[in-house]
Scaffold this motif. Structure first.
Motif, PDB file in Angstrom:
ATOM      1  N   LEU A 104       0.559  -1.372  -0.225  1.00  0.00           N
ATOM      2  CA  LEU A 104       0.015   0.093  -0.297  1.00  0.00           C
ATOM      3  C   LEU A 104       1.127   1.600   0.406  1.00  0.00           C
ATOM      4  O   LEU A 104       0.468   2.477   0.164  1.00  0.00           O
ATOM      5  CB  LEU A 104      -0.912   0.206   1.144  1.00  0.00           C
ATOM      6  N   SER A 105       1.924   1.034   0.041  1.00  0.00           N
ATOM      7  CA  SER A 105       2.984   2.203  -0.062  1.00  0.00           C
ATOM      8  C   SER A 105       2.764   3.204  -1.149  1.00  0.00           C
ATOM      9  O   SER A 105       1.775   3.240  -2.209  1.00  0.00           O
ATOM     10  CB  SER A 105       4.598   1.812  -0.739  1.00  0.00           C
ATOM     11  N   HIS A 106       2.869   4.564  -1.043  1.00  0.00           N
ATOM     12  CA  HIS A 106       2.850   5.288  -2.061  1.00  0.00           C
ATOM     13  C   HIS A 106       1.250   6.100  -2.632  1.00  0.00           C
ATOM     14  O   HIS A 106       0.779   5.567  -3.033  1.00  0.00           O
ATOM     15  CB  HIS A 106       3.806   5.687  -3.689  1.00  0.00           C
ATOM     16  N   ASN A 107       1.028   6.282  -1.252  1.00  0.00           N
ATOM     17  CA  ASN A 107      -0.672   6.507  -0.725  1.00  0.00           C
ATOM     18  C   ASN A 107      -0.588   7.498  -0.448  1.00  0.00           C
ATOM     19  O   ASN A 107       0.691   8.300  -0.284  1.00  0.00           O
ATOM     20  CB  ASN A 107      -1.203   4.951  -0.370  1.00  0.00           C
ATOM     21  N   LEU A 108      -1.885   7.622   0.322  1.00  0.00           N
ATOM     22  CA  LEU A 108      -2.869   9.537   1.336  1.00  0.00           C
ATOM     23  C   LEU A 108      -3.040   8.888   2.587  1.00  0.00           C
ATOM     24  O   LEU A 108      -3.928   9.295   2.873  1.00  0.00           O
ATOM     25  CB  LEU A 108      -3.026  10.219   0.374  1.00  0.00           C
ATOM     26  N   ILE A 109      -2.995   6.817   2.534  1.00  0.00           N
ATOM     27  CA  ILE A 109      -3.514   7.159   3.992  1.00  0.00           C
ATOM     28  C   ILE A 109      -2.718   7.567   4.921  1.00  0.00           C
ATOM     29  O   ILE A 109      -1.701   7.401   5.601  1.00  0.00           O
ATOM     30  CB  ILE A 109      -2.429   5.412   4.067  1.00  0.00           C
ATOM     31  N   SER A 110      -3.688   7.806   5.835  1.00  0.00           N
ATOM     32  CA  SER A 110      -2.926   8.370   7.564  1.00  0.00           C
ATOM     33  C   SER A 110      -3.736   7.762   8.420  1.00  0.00           C
ATOM     34  O   SER A 110      -3.435   7.695   9.792  1.00  0.00           O
ATOM     35  CB  SER A 110      -4.118   9.615   7.429  1.00  0.00           C
ATOM     36  N   SER A 118       6.719 -10.842   8.506  1.00  0.00           N
ATOM     37  CA  SER A 118       8.584 -10.784   9.366  1.00  0.00           C
ATOM     38  C   SER A 118       8.688  -9.027   8.515  1.00  0.00           C
ATOM     39  O   SER A 118       9.934  -8.539   9.378  1.00  0.00           O
ATOM     40  CB  SER A 118       8.625 -11.968   8.630  1.00  0.00           C
ATOM     41  N   THR A 119       7.959  -8.306   7.893  1.00  0.00           N
ATOM     42  CA  THR A 119       8.545  -6.996   7.279  1.00  0.00           C
ATOM     43  C   THR A 119       7.161  -6.566   7.298  1.00  0.00           C
ATOM     44  O   THR A 119       6.120  -6.368   6.665  1.00  0.00           O
ATOM     45  CB  THR A 119       8.532  -6.863   6.129  1.00  0.00           C
ATOM     46  N   VAL A 120       7.120  -5.001   8.140  1.00  0.00           N
ATOM     47  CA  VAL A 120       6.316  -3.846   8.106  1.00  0.00           C
ATOM     48  C   VAL A 120       6.860  -2.549   7.935  1.00  0.00           C
ATOM     49  O   VAL A 120       8.104  -2.035   8.328  1.00  0.00           O
ATOM     50  CB  VAL A 120       5.762  -3.333   9.510  1.00  0.00           C
ATOM     51  N   ASN A 121       7.265  -2.136   6.732  1.00  0.00           N
ATOM     52  CA  ASN A 121       7.685  -0.433   5.845  1.00  0.00           C
ATOM     53  C   ASN A 121       6.775   0.434   6.266  1.00  0.00           C
ATOM     54  O   ASN A 121       5.312   0.284   5.135  1.00  0.00           O
ATOM     55  CB  ASN A 121       7.982  -1.091   4.864  1.00  0.00           C
ATOM     56  N   VAL A 122       7.466   1.233   7.242  1.00  0.00           N
ATOM     57  CA  VAL A 122       6.684   2.131   7.615  1.00  0.00           C
ATOM     58  C   VAL A 122       7.211   4.011   7.374  1.00  0.00           C
ATOM     59  O   VAL A 122       6.846   4.569   7.741  1.00  0.00           O
ATOM     60  CB  VAL A 122       5.780   2.816   8.595  1.00  0.00           C
ATOM     61  N   ALA A 123       8.603   3.033   6.281  1.00  0.00           N
ATOM     62  CA  ALA A 123       8.958   4.448   5.909  1.00  0.00           C
ATOM     63  C   ALA A 123       8.611   5.462   5.429  1.00  0.00           C
ATOM     64  O   ALA A 123       7.658   5.598   4.992  1.00  0.00           O
ATOM     65  CB  ALA A 123      10.870   4.250   5.376  1.00  0.00           C
ATOM     66  N   TYR A 124       9.219   6.827   5.411  1.00  0.00           N
ATOM     67  CA  TYR A 124       8.562   7.933   4.890  1.00  0.00           C
ATOM     68  C   TYR A 124       7.300   8.126   5.329  1.00  0.00           C
ATOM     69  O   TYR A 124       6.496   8.113   4.179  1.00  0.00           O
ATOM     70  CB  TYR A 124       9.193   8.089   3.612  1.00  0.00           C
ATOM     71  N   ASN A 125       7.032   8.703   6.238  1.00  0.00           N
ATOM     72  CA  ASN A 125       5.681   8.259   7.201  1.00  0.00           C
ATOM     73  C   ASN A 125       5.757   9.793   7.906  1.00  0.00           C
ATOM     74  O   ASN A 125       6.727  10.591   7.825  1.00  0.00           O
ATOM     75  CB  ASN A 125       4.585   7.270   7.605  1.00  0.00           C
ATOM     76  N   ARG A 126       4.568  10.284   8.340  1.00  0.00           N
ATOM     77  CA  ARG A 126       4.613  11.690   9.178  1.00  0.00           C
ATOM     78  C   ARG A 126       5.475  10.783  10.044  1.00  0.00           C
ATOM     79  O   ARG A 126       4.313  11.671  11.709  1.00  0.00           O
ATOM     80  CB  ARG A 126       3.704  12.441   9.334  1.00  0.00           C
ATOM     81  N   LEU A 127       5.554  10.296  11.008  1.00  0.00           N
ATOM     82  CA  LEU A 127       5.971   9.261  12.469  1.00  0.00           C
ATOM     83  C   LEU A 127       6.837  10.427  13.405  1.00  0.00           C
ATOM     84  O   LEU A 127       7.601  10.878  13.005  1.00  0.00           O
ATOM     85  CB  LEU A 127       5.763   8.287  12.092  1.00  0.00           C
ATOM     86  N   ARG A 155       0.591   9.324   5.187  1.00  0.00           N
ATOM     87  CA  ARG A 155       0.953   9.777   5.261  1.00  0.00           C
ATOM     88  C   ARG A 155       0.465   9.476   6.948  1.00  0.00           C
ATOM     89  O   ARG A 155      -0.053  10.458   8.214  1.00  0.00           O
ATOM     90  CB  ARG A 155      -0.079  11.152   5.544  1.00  0.00           C
ATOM     91  N   ILE A 156       0.958   8.338   7.264  1.00  0.00           N
ATOM     92  CA  ILE A 156       0.798   7.467   8.271  1.00  0.00           C
ATOM     93  C   ILE A 156       1.009   8.404  10.211  1.00  0.00           C
ATOM     94  O   ILE A 156       2.315   8.502  10.280  1.00  0.00           O
ATOM     95  CB  ILE A 156       1.088   6.152   8.604  1.00  0.00           C
ATOM     96  N   THR A 157       0.404   8.921  11.132  1.00  0.00           N
ATOM     97  CA  THR A 157       0.619   9.658  11.972  1.00  0.00           C
ATOM     98  C   THR A 157       1.200   8.855  13.001  1.00  0.00           C
ATOM     99  O   THR A 157       2.324   9.311  14.284  1.00  0.00           O
ATOM    100  CB  THR A 157       0.233  10.449  12.386  1.00  0.00           C
ATOM    101  N   SER A 158       0.612   7.102  13.469  1.00  0.00           N
ATOM    102  CA  SER A 158       1.421   6.451  14.488  1.00  0.00           C
ATOM    103  C   SER A 158       1.462   4.903  14.342  1.00  0.00           C
ATOM    104  O   SER A 158       0.508   4.587  13.059  1.00  0.00           O
ATOM    105  CB  SER A 158       0.532   7.137  15.446  1.00  0.00           C
ATOM    106  N   VAL A 159       2.352   4.059  14.547  1.00  0.00           N
ATOM    107  CA  VAL A 159       1.881   2.534  14.258  1.00  0.00           C
ATOM    108  C   VAL A 159       1.353   2.176  15.416  1.00  0.00           C
ATOM    109  O   VAL A 159       2.661   2.576  16.934  1.00  0.00           O
ATOM    110  CB  VAL A 159       3.338   2.583  14.126  1.00  0.00           C
ATOM    111  N   ARG A 160       0.908   1.106  16.144  1.00  0.00           N
ATOM    112  CA  ARG A 160       0.441   0.731  17.293  1.00  0.00           C
ATOM    113  C   ARG A 160       1.405  -0.410  17.165  1.00  0.00           C
ATOM    114  O   ARG A 160       1.413  -1.537  16.562  1.00  0.00           O
ATOM    115  CB  ARG A 160      -0.920   0.336  17.268  1.00  0.00           C
TER     116      ARG A 160
END
Length: 180
Positions: free
Chosen positions: A126-132, A171-180, A154-159
């Motif tokens: 789901l990369s390169h979207n506008l998901i917040s 095994s892999t969760v990529n949340v690079a280049y978000n608004r964390l 545009r994700i601002t938090s990860v639980r």
């Protein structure tokens, strides 16, 4: 002899379905490959035994229902302009292993129940979207998920607690280049 692969690259047909040359009305089709074909929507009744769908780099904006794609195990809808996606209808796609919705315009996945039918998915991009907002609790429903790419959104938090308790094979969760 059965048709097992149909490749139609760089067509210029605009319609509400696959171009005529791409849409094959046969119960033995296994792959539809139509990148860069100016496709604007998915057909309501695709071929029955459709296993792979490659519709990247088209102009698909809205998808209302995927219940007719029940045998698909790999779906690439990347590089479209998808803003509306029927997350709930994925429960009909019990064979789906790979879903690529990268490089679209998805801005959120509304509810926790949206991904509950994803028990067979192993890879979701789901990369390169506008998901917040991402429904982290839904990871528990995704028992086969191994790779999840949410980078460049545009994700601002990860639980983290829900990620670690989520899908057992994850095994892999990529949340690079978000608004964390």
């Amino acid at each position: 002899m059965f048709l097992t692969f149909l490749q139609l690259i760089s067509n210029t047909v605009l319609s509400d379905s696959f171009p005529t040359r791409c849409y094959v009305k046969s119960d033995v089709v296994t792959n539809i490959y139509c990148p860069r074909s100016n496709i604007t929507s998915l057909p309501v009744s695709p071929p029955r035994f459709l296993y792979q769908v490659f519709l990247q780099q088209n102009h698909i904006e809205t998808i209302h229902d995927l219940s007719g794609f029940s045998f698909v195990y790999k779906m690439n809808l990347s590089h479209n302009v998808i803003t509306i996606f029927p997350w709930e209808s994925l429960k009909h796609m019990k064979s789906l292993h790979t879903l690529d919705l990268s490089h679209n315009r998805q801005n959120r996945i509304e509810t926790i129940h949206d991904l509950s039918g994803f028990s067979s998915v192993t890879k979701m991009n789901l990369s390169h979207n506008l998901i917040s907002i991402f429904p982290w609790k839904s990871l528990k429903q995704m028992s086969s998920l191994q790779n999840l790419d949410l980078s460049h959104n545009r994700i601002t938090s990860v639980r983290l607690d829900l990620v670690t308790e989520g899908a057992p094979l994850l095994s892999t969760v990529n949340v690079a280049y978000n608004r964390l």
